[in-house]
Design an enzyme around this catalytic site. Structure first.
Site, PDB file in Angstrom:
ATOM      1  N   GLU A  26      47.436  -4.943  20.437  1.00 57.73           N
ATOM      2  CA  GLU A  26      48.065  -6.731  20.860  1.00 57.73           C
ATOM      3  C   GLU A  26      47.884  -6.788  22.578  1.00 57.73           C
ATOM      4  OE1 GLU A  26      51.368  -9.253  22.844  1.00 57.73           O
ATOM      5  OE2 GLU A  26      52.063  -8.222  21.317  1.00 57.73           O
ATOM      6  N   LEU A  27      46.422  -7.718  22.770  1.00 60.08           N
ATOM      7  CA  LEU A  27      46.007  -7.529  24.210  1.00 60.08           C
ATOM      8  C   LEU A  27      46.146  -8.593  24.567  1.00 60.08           C
ATOM      9  CD1 LEU A  27      43.335  -5.355  23.073  1.00 60.08           C
ATOM     10  CD2 LEU A  27      44.805  -4.706  23.574  1.00 60.08           C
ATOM     11  N   ASN A  34      56.454  -4.916  30.765  1.00 57.84           N
ATOM     12  CA  ASN A  34      56.331  -6.088  30.678  1.00 57.84           C
ATOM     13  C   ASN A  34      58.191  -6.516  30.337  1.00 57.84           C
ATOM     14  OD1 ASN A  34      55.423  -6.303  28.451  1.00 57.84           O
ATOM     15  ND2 ASN A  34      55.057  -8.904  29.109  1.00 57.84           N
ATOM     16  N   PHE A  56      49.370 -13.520  33.611  1.00 58.28           N
ATOM     17  CA  PHE A  56      50.450 -12.612  33.444  1.00 58.28           C
ATOM     18  C   PHE A  56      50.978 -12.963  35.070  1.00 58.28           C
ATOM     19  CE2 PHE A  56      52.508  -8.934  31.633  1.00 58.28           C
ATOM     20  CZ  PHE A  56      52.074  -9.627  30.566  1.00 58.28           C
ATOM     21  N   LYS A  98      54.741   7.163  24.195  1.00 52.61           N
ATOM     22  CA  LYS A  98      54.083   7.359  25.489  1.00 52.61           C
ATOM     23  C   LYS A  98      54.282   5.661  25.970  1.00 52.61           C
ATOM     24  CE  LYS A  98      50.295   6.948  29.001  1.00 52.61           C
ATOM     25  NZ  LYS A  98      51.205   6.026  29.053  1.00 52.61           N
ATOM     26  N   GLU A 147      43.228 -14.253  31.460  1.00 56.98           N
ATOM     27  CA  GLU A 147      44.943 -14.436  31.832  1.00 56.98           C
ATOM     28  C   GLU A 147      45.055 -13.910  33.721  1.00 56.98           C
ATOM     29  OE1 GLU A 147      48.203 -11.864  28.882  1.00 56.98           O
ATOM     30  OE2 GLU A 147      45.962 -10.815  29.424  1.00 56.98           O
TER      31      GLU A 147
END
Length: 462
Positions: free
Chosen positions: A230-231, A133, A366, A156, A364
């Site tokens: 960070e989720l 994102n 998003f 990665k 969430e």
């Protein structure tokens, strides 16, 4: 048989890029090269390590005209917004400015006859598993301070933004970084889990879903590698009775819908004091209606597609569920003819008559949907803001800084904003609570999370 990772563009559904995933032998070579390089890199003076990073930043600046349309093709952000160079510059330059102090020895002078000090030393091999994102800035948050601290990087990147990893590798190559200090790799999920479980990685930073964070933590179990996560997030805003209403509306619309709502700290739920509610909703809906949804390669487009059709499907599902349960939708889909079912192109939506039994106010999204609720006072707003499994940021809109500080002390979150939102300040720590994750990035604390303390205790004989 070699696995292939394909990048399907949200612009038109075409395969924009594909790369072969590393096999076990190739991956073992990457790790061996990294381990050897790290021992030498840690001996390079700090100011030289910082200089390499700033040279890489210069290389990123030079390639930005090509990067901006690449980002549009990869994850859908409109080209009019110019990519992520501004934030990448701000964060890298801030890291460079504080690296010396953040990594300085802490000297104890209270015992005559002894030399005693604490030193920050590198962890070793740092693996960054980066999201799509904000594919440059989220990666840079760890890459730059980690390299400045004497670690080496294995990156990665998300399949959706494969080319970003290559661009970063190109920048460090242009900067002349020694071989093996920064390596970009392409891996399957299975290959990633195997690498994490092998015990050869010293620290992992992951930005992504809660499920992804749990999978990484499980893969690392028993290796004793340190971990930064960070989720998920469901970031709230509260508009108090003393707020500057036009200012709050303008900034919260942007905070909710920039990047098609695909922001880690984007505004997903808003609580408005009852004295402002009707005017706030009216202004918010009016401004939201002015977005132009379309091809992100068109300069006129202000709202691009979501990165994948399945992400848009989830937001549609949340919205439809809320409407079935009594929510009111304020945006007429006819205003956004580019929006089509089954595609990543999704119109923005503003919902009222929502409650915390609805997924759209709890889980969430998003994506470009926001729910707005009326509250009677600070206490009710605080109760709703804390009624969430997540805690990344919270945004308060008020002219009373003392009230904001008092409310902020009681919000279960990593960052409290007053009169702004959806921003990372590199001078402040970036962290979260509850299911948003653990660990920290940016500021001096970010350096500390990418190093370990080592004590020196010398008795001086006379």
């Amino acid at each position: 048989m070699t696995d292939t990772i394909k990048l399907v563009s949200p612009v038109d559904g075409s395969v924009y890029a594909e790369r072969a995933a590393l096999d076990e032998a190739a991956l073992a070579h990457v790790v061996a090269v990294a381990r050897k390089a790290q021992a030498d890199w840690a001996q390079v003076p700090l100011d030289e390590r910082v200089a390499y990073c700033l040279k890489a930043l210069d290389a990123l600046k030079a390639m930005n005209p090509d990067v901006v349309p690449e980002l549009a093709w990869q994850m859908g952000r409109p080209i009019r917004y110019g990519g992520e160079l501004g934030g990448t510059i701000e964060r890298t330059e801030y890291c460079a400015s504080v690296a010396k102090d953040a990594l300085a020895d802490i000297v104890r002078t209270d015992r005559p006859g002894f030399n005693r000090y604490l030193r920050r030393v590198p962890l070793g091999i740092v693996m960054v598993i980066a999201p799509w994102n904000y594919p440059f800035m989220t990666a840079i948050n760890t890459i730059m301070p980690a390299l400045m601290s004497g670690n080496v990087i294995i990156l990665k990147h998300a399949a959706q933004t494969l080319l970003v990893g290559e661009r970063l590798a190109q920048a460090f190559e242009t900067a002349g970084l020694p071989k093996g200090v920064f390596q970009n790799i392409v891996l399957t999920h299975e290959g990633t889990e195997k690498l994490l479980g092998s015990g050869v990685i010293d620290h992992v930073n992951f930005t992504g879903s809660v499920a992804g964070g749990r999978a990484i933590e499980k893969a690392l179990a028993g290796t004793f590698a340190s971990l930064g996560l960070e989720l998920g997030g469901k970031d709230p805003a509260y508009v108090r009775a003393d707020a500057d209403l036009p200012y709050a509306i303008e900034n919260l619309v942007d905070g909710a819908f920039y990047n098609a709502g695909q922001c880690c700290c984007g505004i997903e739920r808003i609580y408005v004091h009852e004295s402002h509610f009707d005017k706030f909703v009216e202004g918010f809906v009016d401004l939201t209606s002015q977005y132009k949804l379309g091809n992100p390669l068109d300069e006129a487009t202000t709202l691009g597609p979501m990165a994948q059709a399945r992400f848009a499907a989830w937001v549609r599902q949340q919205t439809e569920e809320a409407l079935r349960q009594g929510a009111t939708a304020h945006i007429d889909p006819a205003l956004f003819p580019a929006a089509k079912e089954g595609t990543p192109y999704l119109a923005p939506q503003v919902l009222t008559n929502v409650n915390h039994q609805m997924s759209v106010m709890r889980e969430e999204s998003f994506g470009p949907v926001v729910g707005i609720m009326k509250v009677k006072d600070d206490e009710e707003a605080l109760q709703f803001m804390n009624d969430s499994p997540y805690g990344l940021t919270a945004s308060l809109w008020t002219e009373d800084a003392d009230a904001a500080a008092a409310i902020g002390d009681r919000i279960e979150t990593g960052t409290v904003f007053m009169n702004r939102c959806d921003y990372l300040d590199p001078a402040l720590v970036w962290t979260g609570v509850k299911e948003t994750g653990k660990g920290a990035a940016l500021s001096e604390i970010g350096f500390h999370n990418l190093t370990r303390p080592k004590s020196f205790h010398f008795r001086v004989k006379h």
